[in-house]
Each structure stands twice: as C-alpha cells, then as structure tokens.
Write a protein that holds these residues in place. Sequence first.
Motif, PDB file in Angstrom:
ATOM      1  N   ILE A  11       0.845  -1.195   0.000  1.00  0.00           N
ATOM      2  CA  ILE A  11       0.000   0.000   0.000  1.00  0.00           C
ATOM      3  C   ILE A  11       0.876   1.240   0.000  1.00  0.00           C
ATOM      4  CG2 ILE A  11      -0.199   0.026   2.531  1.00  0.00           C
ATOM      5  CD1 ILE A  11      -3.079   1.120   2.139  1.00  0.00           C
ATOM      6  N   ALA A  12       0.474   2.210  -0.818  1.00  0.00           N
ATOM      7  CA  ALA A  12       1.133   3.538  -0.823  1.00  0.00           C
ATOM      8  C   ALA A  12       0.026   4.579  -0.753  1.00  0.00           C
ATOM      9  CB  ALA A  12       1.962   3.714  -2.093  1.00  0.00           C
ATOM     10  N   LYS A  13       0.314   5.778  -0.233  1.00  0.00           N
ATOM     11  CA  LYS A  13      -0.730   6.795  -0.073  1.00  0.00           C
ATOM     12  C   LYS A  13      -0.133   8.180  -0.265  1.00  0.00           C
ATOM     13  CE  LYS A  13      -2.297   7.329   4.095  1.00  0.00           C
ATOM     14  NZ  LYS A  13      -2.809   7.014   5.452  1.00  0.00           N
ATOM     15  N   ALA A  14      -0.979   9.116  -0.649  1.00  0.00           N
ATOM     16  CA  ALA A  14      -0.510  10.499  -0.862  1.00  0.00           C
ATOM     17  C   ALA A  14      -1.702  11.457  -0.789  1.00  0.00           C
ATOM     18  CB  ALA A  14       0.176  10.647  -2.213  1.00  0.00           C
ATOM     19  N   PHE A  15      -1.471  12.666  -0.256  1.00  0.00           N
ATOM     20  CA  PHE A  15      -2.451  13.743  -0.299  1.00  0.00           C
ATOM     21  C   PHE A  15      -2.285  14.505  -1.613  1.00  0.00           C
ATOM     22  CE2 PHE A  15      -2.019  13.014   4.262  1.00  0.00           C
ATOM     23  CZ  PHE A  15      -3.343  13.013   4.677  1.00  0.00           C
ATOM     24  N   GLU A  16      -3.395  14.893  -2.207  1.00  0.00           N
ATOM     25  CA  GLU A  16      -3.326  15.624  -3.485  1.00  0.00           C
ATOM     26  C   GLU A  16      -2.644  16.971  -3.318  1.00  0.00           C
ATOM     27  OE1 GLU A  16      -6.276  16.758  -7.209  1.00  0.00           O
ATOM     28  OE2 GLU A  16      -7.124  16.486  -5.211  1.00  0.00           O
ATOM     29  N   LEU A  66      -2.982   0.247  -3.990  1.00  0.00           N
ATOM     30  CA  LEU A  66      -2.732  -1.125  -3.539  1.00  0.00           C
ATOM     31  C   LEU A  66      -2.217  -1.961  -4.706  1.00  0.00           C
ATOM     32  CD1 LEU A  66      -5.560  -0.011  -2.048  1.00  0.00           C
ATOM     33  CD2 LEU A  66      -5.207  -2.145  -0.793  1.00  0.00           C
ATOM     34  N   THR A  67      -1.235  -2.822  -4.411  1.00  0.00           N
ATOM     35  CA  THR A  67      -0.621  -3.642  -5.467  1.00  0.00           C
ATOM     36  C   THR A  67      -0.465  -5.078  -4.979  1.00  0.00           C
ATOM     37  OG1 THR A  67       0.592  -1.731  -6.315  1.00  0.00           O
ATOM     38  CG2 THR A  67       1.418  -3.908  -6.942  1.00  0.00           C
ATOM     39  N   ASN A  68      -0.717  -6.049  -5.874  1.00  0.00           N
ATOM     40  CA  ASN A  68      -0.462  -7.470  -5.607  1.00  0.00           C
ATOM     41  C   ASN A  68       0.897  -7.808  -6.208  1.00  0.00           C
ATOM     42  OD1 ASN A  68      -0.328 -10.238  -5.468  1.00  0.00           O
ATOM     43  ND2 ASN A  68      -2.261 -10.624  -6.562  1.00  0.00           N
ATOM     44  N   SER A 113      -7.788  -5.805   2.360  1.00  0.00           N
ATOM     45  CA  SER A 113      -8.421  -4.839   3.253  1.00  0.00           C
ATOM     46  C   SER A 113      -7.384  -3.985   3.972  1.00  0.00           C
ATOM     47  CB  SER A 113      -9.280  -5.563   4.319  1.00  0.00           C
ATOM     48  OG  SER A 113     -10.219  -6.416   3.723  1.00  0.00           O
ATOM     49  N   PHE A 114      -7.816  -2.797   4.407  1.00  0.00           N
ATOM     50  CA  PHE A 114      -6.997  -1.963   5.298  1.00  0.00           C
ATOM     51  C   PHE A 114      -7.914  -1.043   6.098  1.00  0.00           C
ATOM     52  CE2 PHE A 114      -7.329   0.772   1.541  1.00  0.00           C
ATOM     53  CZ  PHE A 114      -7.646   2.008   2.096  1.00  0.00           C
ATOM     54  N   SER A 162      -2.979  -3.883  -9.680  1.00  0.00           N
ATOM     55  CA  SER A 162      -3.074  -2.840  -8.657  1.00  0.00           C
ATOM     56  C   SER A 162      -4.421  -2.132  -8.800  1.00  0.00           C
ATOM     57  CB  SER A 162      -1.927  -1.836  -8.781  1.00  0.00           C
ATOM     58  OG  SER A 162      -1.981  -1.189 -10.036  1.00  0.00           O
ATOM     59  N   CYS A 163      -4.799  -1.380  -7.744  1.00  0.00           N
ATOM     60  CA  CYS A 163      -6.029  -0.598  -7.772  1.00  0.00           C
ATOM     61  C   CYS A 163      -5.887   0.570  -6.808  1.00  0.00           C
ATOM     62  CB  CYS A 163      -7.243  -1.464  -7.419  1.00  0.00           C
ATOM     63  SG  CYS A 163      -7.244  -2.090  -5.718  1.00  0.00           S
ATOM     64  N   THR A 164      -6.844   1.491  -6.869  1.00  0.00           N
ATOM     65  CA  THR A 164      -6.741   2.694  -6.037  1.00  0.00           C
ATOM     66  C   THR A 164      -8.047   2.939  -5.290  1.00  0.00           C
ATOM     67  OG1 THR A 164      -7.444   4.141  -7.833  1.00  0.00           O
ATOM     68  CG2 THR A 164      -5.076   3.818  -7.573  1.00  0.00           C
ATOM     69  N   VAL A 165      -7.905   3.673  -4.186  1.00  0.00           N
ATOM     70  CA  VAL A 165      -9.024   4.149  -3.376  1.00  0.00           C
ATOM     71  C   VAL A 165      -8.764   5.618  -3.086  1.00  0.00           C
ATOM     72  CG1 VAL A 165     -10.247   3.963  -1.167  1.00  0.00           C
ATOM     73  CG2 VAL A 165      -9.371   1.892  -2.304  1.00  0.00           C
ATOM     74  N   SER A 166      -9.790   6.480  -3.234  1.00  0.00           N
ATOM     75  CA  SER A 166      -9.597   7.907  -2.896  1.00  0.00           C
ATOM     76  C   SER A 166     -10.786   8.410  -2.088  1.00  0.00           C
ATOM     77  CB  SER A 166      -9.427   8.754  -4.159  1.00  0.00           C
ATOM     78  OG  SER A 166     -10.580   8.725  -4.952  1.00  0.00           O
ATOM     79  N   VAL A 167     -10.485   9.260  -1.095  1.00  0.00           N
ATOM     80  CA  VAL A 167     -11.497   9.839  -0.220  1.00  0.00           C
ATOM     81  C   VAL A 167     -11.081  11.285   0.074  1.00  0.00           C
ATOM     82  CG1 VAL A 167     -12.627   9.719   2.050  1.00  0.00           C
ATOM     83  CG2 VAL A 167     -12.030   7.609   0.830  1.00  0.00           C
TER      84      VAL A 167
END
Length: 447
Positions: free
Chosen positions: A26-31, A47-49, A60-61, A107-112
């Motif tokens: 998992i990697a994350k960043a603020f815009e 997220l990456t497999n 899940s996370f 891989s896939c992404t989630v944004s909130v």
Amino acid sequence: MDSNESGPGTPAAASITVRVAEAPTIAKAFEDATIPLNGTTTLEFSLTNPNANTTLTGVSFVDNLPAGLVVATPNGAQTDCASGTIAATAGSSSISLFGATLPANASCTVSVNVTGTTTGTKVNTTAAVTSVQSGPGLPASASVTVGAAVVAPPTISKAFEDATIPVGGTTSLVFTLSNPNARTSLTGVGFTDALPAGLVVATPNGVSGSCGGGTVAATAGGSSIRLTGATLPAGGSCTFSVNVTGTTSGTKVNTSGPVDSNESGPGATASASITVGAVAAPTIAKTFRDDIIPLNGTTSLSFTLRNPNPAMSLTGVGFVDNLPAGLVVATPNAAQTNCASATVTATSGGSSISLAGATLPANGSCTVSVNVTGKTAGKKVNTTAATSIESGPGSPASASITVRKSILPVTGSRISSYAAIALTMLGLGGALIVMSHRLARRRRRTV
C-alpha cells in the motif's frame, strides 16, 4: 511398510513445497501538500499485488486519520478495486476498505476527500494491508499541512471608461474581481469603494453586470459603491460597472478595497484616476463678405464655429446673433450651414440669426451663412458668442460693415465708395475736355 505375513518392505519417499503468498503493498498520498483551515483535499491509496501467479482476495486496510483531519462532507469516495467496499463516513476519523480482489501483479486505487479542522502538519499512517492468502503487509504514511491563512485573497482591478470628462459629465467605472486560488472557492467576497471628493454615483446609477450572486449597492448621488456576499469559484472572476458623475474639476484618484472573503484575509486595494475638467467652449469667428455696401444693399454674413477640444465632442452647439440697428436679414435670406444636426433660424426682415442643436466632433468645425441688408447708413458692429451643452458660452466674436449713401451703386465687390466717386470724377473730367475741343473747332470754322 509391513504385514502379518512378511517382514518390513522397502520404504518410499515424496516431497511438496508450501509457498506463502506475499502480502499486498500500500502507498498513499495527499493531493495537496498544504490546505487552509477547513479546506479539503483528496487522500489516495494505491494497492498492489506483488505475486506473479497468485490472486489475492479479501484485500483490506483501516486508516485511522490523525487528530485535526476528518472525512470531508461529501466524502467523494471512489475505488476501482474489484469487489471492494469503502467505509468513509463524512465527519468521521477513519477510512476502510474491505473484501477487494487483486489479480496477480495487478493494482487498484481508493480515494477519499478529507478536511483539515485544526492547523498543523498531519502525519497519516495506514495500518498494514492484508489479504486472505497472506499475512499483513507494511504500513504506509503521508502528511499534509493545514494552515490558518494559506488561501490567497481575491484580487480587484478597476478602470474608468473615459480618461477625461467635463464637470457634470458621466462615465462608467468598471470593477473586475478574480479568485487566484486554483482549488478553493471564495465566499462572502466584498469591498467598499469610497469615491473621492467631486465624484458621485450618477443618476441613474447604470449598474451593469453581476458578481457571483453578490449585492451591489450604489445609491444615485451617493459617494460610495459597495459589493457584498459574492461567491467566486476557484480560478473564477466577475465584472460589473457603475456610472459616476464629476461634480468638480480636477484629477480624481479613486481607490477601492481592500477586497476580502470568508476564506482569506484582506487583499490589496485597486486605484484608478480620471480628470474632470471644464470643457473648452466652441469658438466662433464671423465676417461680412463686403466691407462696404450701399444703403439697402445686400451682402453675406458668415459664421465659422470650431471645437477646440482634442478628445471630446460638443453637442447642443448654438448662438444667437442680434444684428445691430440698421442691419436686417435679407429677403431671401439664402441661409446655409454644414453644421451637423443644426437648425438655422433667420427670418427675412428680422433682426436676429440663430443656430441651435449643432454637434461638433473633437477638433471639428462648421460654417453658417446668411444674407443681410443695410437699412440705415453708418458703421455696423455685429458681436456674437457660441455655446454648447458641455461647456457653456465661449468668447464673443465681432465683425463690422459700413453702409453708405452713394451716387453710384456699389454691388458685391470690395471697391470702396471713394474709388467709385473717383471714377465718376474722372469720367466728368474727360467729358469736359471733349466739350472744350468741340467748341474750339466751331470757333475756327466761324473765323
């Protein structure tokens, strides 16, 4: 292997390899690296497999946001993770993903969207991501700074439509407001423009244009213009104008602002200047076609009008020329003019000539001519002044003509009565000489 009937047999062997799947990463960043207090930005998870031959399920996370950072309203939640469910309640302090599926090497992404509720640097660490096929992976972190005054204030510029107007003249004052923030809307945008002495809101005020639903207050005859409650979207702008009138002469420096908004501190002011001046009146010159006319003789009286202003037209240009005693408008009057929109009044036998309603462009000129007749002998001095709506009356101009009793008619030329009399005397002298010669011949014949 053994049996009741035999002794032990030969042993056999086989092997198997049990491989444990690698956990998803998992990697994350603020815009945005920085947002204002109560500002909003997007938090994105990738997220990456890492497994080349194994699909991961139940990916899940759980991300517990740090103090001073909450899920935005609305949350703007989005994902392209197959079968995944996002939990991100607006106003809460956690974001979760459950039950996603990641194919091998996918891989896939989630944004909130999240909102900063207190100032400071917010370090956000996500708990390890996990899957059914693996143990937990490594956590990921990202940070954002929430600042108290990072929103740029709106900007304002202004300009007068005309650089110069006469006293009592009207022009348009144009305001342009802009939001320099690329991602933040501004609300409650407003300013007050206190007009300088000698400049007031025109009657009517001529308000034109609008500004993001704001209210423009500009009372006719008043000394201020005000904008309240406008909204400017990110990167947006608006323009409106108000008519103003100059009441005293001089250069008027008009400064507006500062312009402000709910999200920012006050911005800069804006200035523009205009010169209110007493417009130069039209000039007038006049001349009689002949210097001398006989009693009851007729000549032309010409008027030349000029606008001396280099950048302003004059309207309502006119004059009234009251002829001196012994001079009247001829019959017919032969009135002519090339003055635009003008009306010439010159009643045959009357004692006045007038022009009304003419328009003279900047630096323009025009002429009027009317025939007049001398009814009494003597020198006639004729004086006239011109005026306009913008200026008032100018300086008068004079011209003179002499009306004489004469034994010979004097018509349409500039030959004086003295010259005519001299020619007459020359004619009489020549006749006397001829008669003298004739008498002398008769005497000689008689002898």
